[in-house]
Design an enzyme around this catalytic site. Structure first.
Site, PDB file in Angstrom:
ATOM      1  N   ARG A 123       0.810  -1.240   0.000  1.00  0.00           N
ATOM      2  CA  ARG A 123       0.000   0.000   0.000  1.00  0.00           C
ATOM      3  C   ARG A 123       0.830   1.271   0.000  1.00  0.00           C
ATOM      4  NH1 ARG A 123      -3.417  -2.788   3.724  1.00  0.00           N
ATOM      5  NH2 ARG A 123      -5.216  -3.616   2.607  1.00  0.00           N
ATOM      6  N   LYS A 145       3.085  11.935 -11.409  1.00  0.00           N
ATOM      7  CA  LYS A 145       2.429  10.936 -12.266  1.00  0.00           C
ATOM      8  C   LYS A 145       3.328   9.705 -12.347  1.00  0.00           C
ATOM      9  CE  LYS A 145      -0.241  13.956 -15.397  1.00  0.00           C
ATOM     10  NZ  LYS A 145      -0.377  14.414 -16.786  1.00  0.00           N
ATOM     11  N   GLU A 187      11.251  19.779 -23.916  1.00  0.00           N
ATOM     12  CA  GLU A 187      10.348  20.116 -22.800  1.00  0.00           C
ATOM     13  C   GLU A 187      10.826  21.399 -22.115  1.00  0.00           C
ATOM     14  OE1 GLU A 187       7.576  18.529 -22.456  1.00  0.00           O
ATOM     15  OE2 GLU A 187       7.880  16.470 -23.153  1.00  0.00           O
ATOM     16  N   LYS A 227       7.617  23.740 -14.076  1.00  0.00           N
ATOM     17  CA  LYS A 227       6.682  22.604 -13.984  1.00  0.00           C
ATOM     18  C   LYS A 227       6.103  22.516 -12.577  1.00  0.00           C
ATOM     19  CE  LYS A 227       5.615  17.824 -14.539  1.00  0.00           C
ATOM     20  NZ  LYS A 227       5.766  16.560 -15.204  1.00  0.00           N
ATOM     21  N   GLU A 237      -4.637  18.312 -13.109  1.00  0.00           N
ATOM     22  CA  GLU A 237      -4.892  18.761 -14.475  1.00  0.00           C
ATOM     23  C   GLU A 237      -6.347  19.139 -14.758  1.00  0.00           C
ATOM     24  OE1 GLU A 237      -2.298  16.792 -17.296  1.00  0.00           O
ATOM     25  OE2 GLU A 237      -3.785  17.077 -18.867  1.00  0.00           O
ATOM     26  N   ARG A 241      -2.633  23.150 -15.393  1.00  0.00           N
ATOM     27  CA  ARG A 241      -1.632  22.125 -15.716  1.00  0.00           C
ATOM     28  C   ARG A 241      -1.635  21.836 -17.222  1.00  0.00           C
ATOM     29  NH1 ARG A 241       0.427  16.898 -12.186  1.00  0.00           N
ATOM     30  NH2 ARG A 241       1.900  16.160 -13.730  1.00  0.00           N
ATOM     31  N   ASN A 245       0.759  21.025 -21.754  1.00  0.00           N
ATOM     32  CA  ASN A 245       0.438  20.283 -22.988  1.00  0.00           C
ATOM     33  C   ASN A 245       0.806  21.056 -24.246  1.00  0.00           C
ATOM     34  OD1 ASN A 245      -0.611  18.274 -21.406  1.00  0.00           O
ATOM     35  ND2 ASN A 245      -2.716  19.009 -21.528  1.00  0.00           N
ATOM     36  N   HIS A 248       1.936  19.401 -27.442  1.00  0.00           N
ATOM     37  CA  HIS A 248       1.679  17.967 -27.277  1.00  0.00           C
ATOM     38  C   HIS A 248       0.481  17.446 -28.051  1.00  0.00           C
ATOM     39  CE1 HIS A 248       4.792  18.223 -24.276  1.00  0.00           C
ATOM     40  NE2 HIS A 248       4.712  16.921 -24.040  1.00  0.00           N
ATOM     41  N   HIS A 252       1.834  14.554 -30.023  1.00  0.00           N
ATOM     42  CA  HIS A 252       1.431  13.151 -29.851  1.00  0.00           C
ATOM     43  C   HIS A 252       1.014  12.529 -31.176  1.00  0.00           C
ATOM     44  CE1 HIS A 252       0.746  13.571 -25.258  1.00  0.00           C
ATOM     45  NE2 HIS A 252       1.908  13.022 -25.517  1.00  0.00           N
ATOM     46  N   HIS A 266      10.267  11.105 -27.740  1.00  0.00           N
ATOM     47  CA  HIS A 266       9.136  11.968 -27.405  1.00  0.00           C
ATOM     48  C   HIS A 266       9.430  13.454 -27.670  1.00  0.00           C
ATOM     49  CE1 HIS A 266       5.683  13.467 -25.206  1.00  0.00           C
ATOM     50  NE2 HIS A 266       6.481  14.150 -24.413  1.00  0.00           N
TER      51      HIS A 266
HETATM   52  N1  LIG Z   1       5.465  11.040 -15.213  1.00  0.00           N
HETATM   53  C1  LIG Z   1       5.487  12.052 -16.057  1.00  0.00           C
HETATM   54  O1  LIG Z   1       4.967  13.138 -15.775  1.00  0.00           O
HETATM   55  C2  LIG Z   1       6.171  11.874 -17.368  1.00  0.00           C
HETATM   56  C3  LIG Z   1       6.431  12.989 -18.175  1.00  0.00           C
HETATM   57  C4  LIG Z   1       7.135  12.785 -19.355  1.00  0.00           C
HETATM   58  C5  LIG Z   1       7.545  11.507 -19.716  1.00  0.00           C
HETATM   59  N2  LIG Z   1       7.255  10.445 -18.909  1.00  0.00           N
HETATM   60  C6  LIG Z   1       7.701   9.092 -19.237  1.00  0.00           C
HETATM   61  O2  LIG Z   1       9.124   9.085 -19.259  1.00  0.00           O
HETATM   62  C7  LIG Z   1       9.573   8.069 -20.129  1.00  0.00           C
HETATM   63  C8  LIG Z   1      10.616   8.618 -21.049  1.00  0.00           C
HETATM   64  O3  LIG Z   1      11.695   9.065 -20.244  1.00  0.00           O
HETATM   65  P1  LIG Z   1      13.174   9.138 -20.814  1.00  0.00           P
HETATM   66  O4  LIG Z   1      13.183   9.928 -22.056  1.00  0.00           O
HETATM   67  O5  LIG Z   1      14.003   9.537 -19.675  1.00  0.00           O
HETATM   68  O6  LIG Z   1      13.422   7.655 -21.305  1.00  0.00           O
HETATM   69  P2  LIG Z   1      14.145   6.387 -20.667  1.00  0.00           P
HETATM   70  O7  LIG Z   1      13.972   6.324 -19.200  1.00  0.00           O
HETATM   71  O8  LIG Z   1      13.683   5.232 -21.461  1.00  0.00           O
HETATM   72  O9  LIG Z   1      15.694   6.697 -20.975  1.00  0.00           O
HETATM   73  C9  LIG Z   1      16.151   6.770 -22.309  1.00  0.00           C
HETATM   74  C10 LIG Z   1      17.408   5.919 -22.505  1.00  0.00           C
HETATM   75  O10 LIG Z   1      18.514   6.550 -21.861  1.00  0.00           O
HETATM   76  C11 LIG Z   1      19.178   5.619 -21.014  1.00  0.00           C
HETATM   77  N3  LIG Z   1      19.787   6.409 -19.943  1.00  0.00           N
HETATM   78  C12 LIG Z   1      19.168   6.969 -18.884  1.00  0.00           C
HETATM   79  N4  LIG Z   1      20.031   7.739 -18.203  1.00  0.00           N
HETATM   80  C13 LIG Z   1      21.216   7.653 -18.826  1.00  0.00           C
HETATM   81  C14 LIG Z   1      22.491   8.241 -18.607  1.00  0.00           C
HETATM   82  N5  LIG Z   1      22.685   9.117 -17.624  1.00  0.00           N
HETATM   83  N6  LIG Z   1      23.498   7.924 -19.452  1.00  0.00           N
HETATM   84  C15 LIG Z   1      23.284   7.073 -20.486  1.00  0.00           C
HETATM   85  N7  LIG Z   1      22.111   6.500 -20.769  1.00  0.00           N
HETATM   86  C16 LIG Z   1      21.081   6.795 -19.941  1.00  0.00           C
HETATM   87  C17 LIG Z   1      18.117   4.676 -20.575  1.00  0.00           C
HETATM   88  O11 LIG Z   1      18.655   3.449 -20.142  1.00  0.00           O
HETATM   89  C18 LIG Z   1      17.308   4.526 -21.867  1.00  0.00           C
HETATM   90  O12 LIG Z   1      17.926   3.612 -22.712  1.00  0.00           O
HETATM   91  C19 LIG Z   1       8.343   7.561 -20.878  1.00  0.00           C
HETATM   92  O13 LIG Z   1       7.953   6.354 -20.294  1.00  0.00           O
HETATM   93  C20 LIG Z   1       7.288   8.633 -20.604  1.00  0.00           C
HETATM   94  O14 LIG Z   1       5.990   8.113 -20.609  1.00  0.00           O
HETATM   95  C21 LIG Z   1       6.586  10.617 -17.754  1.00  0.00           C
HETATM   96 ZN   LIG Z   2       6.104  15.692 -23.056  1.00  0.00          ZN
END
Ligand SMILES: NC(=O)c1ccc[n+]([C@@H]2O[C@H](COP(=O)([O-])OP(=O)(O)OC[C@H]3O[C@@H](n4cnc5c(N)ncnc54)[C@H](O)[C@@H]3O)[C@@H](O)[C@H]2O)c1
Ligand SMILES: [Zn+2]
Length: 363
Positions: A123, A145, A187, A227, A237, A241, A245, A248, A252, A266
């Site tokens: 939990r 999130k 971003e 942010k 949101e 918030r 977007n 986006h 998207h 992304h």
């Molecule tokens: N929660 C939210 O508000 C929110 C907002 C935006 C995106 N997201 C989510 O975030 C994710 C995308 O995040 P991301 O772009 O960080 O992708 P990711 O976590 O997949 O990282 C991208 C790549 O970089 C590698 N990596 C990470 N740190 C590294 C470092 N310091 N050196 C070398 N390689 C490294 C990872 O292993 C991976 O292969 C998606 O799942 C998306 O849905 C969430």
């Molecule tokens: Zn985004």
């Protein structure tokens, strides 16, 4: 009258119970973040890449002595129920209790999945985020999130749940490839556009492909502040918030279209989405065309362009119509009257959207 929200920067950098630390001495900050969470055992979650490239930067810290490492596959394809089950199992096998602590060390994939695993295990246990990608630093790791992809749908299952502490330390970015730096930077550009001329101008003048990490650390701090301020005002949101977007709705659609061809990161899709939505902003809300052209020049130089033709328009429109942010099939945009002058819940006609896509192809 349409709601106009003017962004005002404040000094605060603490929201709800989520503390965001802009790191100067990582070991000290992590030690106090861990001490602030009552805990028995400590676990670290990383993906296969961050386990190799990032965890070694902290693994000899005394505060992590005895911490158990849990590793999952890297990239978004592993933000799955299987990986989540693996984390729950590893916590159970490592004798985690309700008082254990999880430290997520990775990009947004790890912070999203790890945050969800921590929020659901017994939990809910405490967790700390140490984001290691630029995208995770300025976006994914803050704002509460968490979740996983499910049945082919992104972020289908999850909860709002804050980390106890998020520590932003740009030294992790030294091993990150340029594409992932650029992805997060889109971003940051969005945060600049919704907040201030000064931040926007600094972003356009920064050498993002050969970053000065000291300057970047300060820019990350400012960016995440944008942010946080917005998320603090509207955690779930309902209103402002939606400023986040910007770029986006079209973004998207580009991202989903690319998934059917050659997937893109992304932030690239967001950057392309910004081109269309700045055009709509200038068309419908008087966004200054000089600032639009300067921003688009930067985007074209660093992100290139996704190759689309008018044959792709029906698919792109269809994807925008089915975006989960829409209500009753009306395509919802966040637009700008100027930098920092935000208009949420805006709509555009089909012809205006087609015009924006023409502009995107020709600019
Ligand atoms: N929660 C939210 O508000 C929110 C907002 C935006 C995106 N997201 C989510 O975030 C994710 C995308 O995040 P991301 O772009 O960080 O992708 P990711 O976590 O997949 O990282 C991208 C790549 O970089 C590698 N990596 C990470 N740190 C590294 C470092 N310091 N050196 C070398 N390689 C490294 C990872 O292993 C991976 O292969 C998606 O799942 C998306 O849905 C969430
Ligand atoms: Zn985004």
């Amino acid at each position: 009258m349409q709601p106009i929200y003017r962004f005002k920067q404040t000094e605060t950098i603490k929201m709800n119970c989520q503390k965001v630390v802009i790191s100067q001495q990582l070991e000290e900050e992590l030690t106090s973040a861990i001490a602030a969470c009552e805990h028995d055992r400590t676990f670290i979650l990383a993906d296969e890449t961050t386990a190799r490239k990032c965890v070694p930067l902290v693994s000899d810290y005394n505060c992590l002595h005895g911490a158990q490492l849990i590793t999952i596959g890297a990239t978004d394809t592993h933000k799955t129920l299987d990986s989540l089950v693996h984390v729950w199992e590893a916590l159970g096998e490592g004798k985690a209790t309700r008082h254990s602590l999880l430290i997520n060390i990775g990009g947004g994939m790890v912070t999203d999945l790890g945050g969800f695993a921590a929020s659901t295990f017994k939990r809910g246990i405490n967790y700390i985020n140490i984001p290691t990608t630029l995208l995770a630093m300025v976006d994914a790791s803050v704002g509460g999130k968490t979740g996983i992809n499910f049945k082919g749908l992104k972020n289908e299952i999850g909860v709002f749940s804050n980390a106890n502490t998020v520590i932003l330390a740009t030294q992790f970015l030294k091993t990150l490839d340029t594409e992932n730096i650029l992805s997060g930077y889109a971003e940051m550009l969005k945060h600049g556009l919704i907040s201030s001329d000064r931040m926007w101008a600094e972003l356009l003048n920064f050498d993002v492909e050969q970053p000065d990490f000291t300057q970047l650390q300060r820019m990350v701090a400012e960016s995440v502040g944008v942010k946080q301020q917005i998320v603090t005002e509207d955690p779930t949101e309902q209103g402002i918030r939606k400023a986040l977007n910007l770029g986006h709705t079209a973004g998207h659609a580009f991202e989903s279209l690319a998934l059917r061809r050659q997937p893109v990161l992304h932030g690239y899709a967001v950057a392309w989405g910004l081109v269309c939505e700045l055009y709509l902003s200038s068309l419908k809300a008087g966004f200054p065309t000089d600032k639009m052209h300067q921003t688009i020049g930067f985007i074209k130089e660093h992100y290139g362009k996704m190759d689309i033709t008018c044959d792709d328009y029906p698919q792109l429109l269809e994807l925008m119509t089915h975006d989960k942010k829409n209500v009753a099939g009306v395509i919802n945009f966040t637009l700008l009257g100027d930098i920092g002058n935000i208009l949420i819940n805006q709509t555009a006609t089909k012809n205006e959207i087609l015009e924006a896509l023409d502009f995107y192809r020709e600019c």
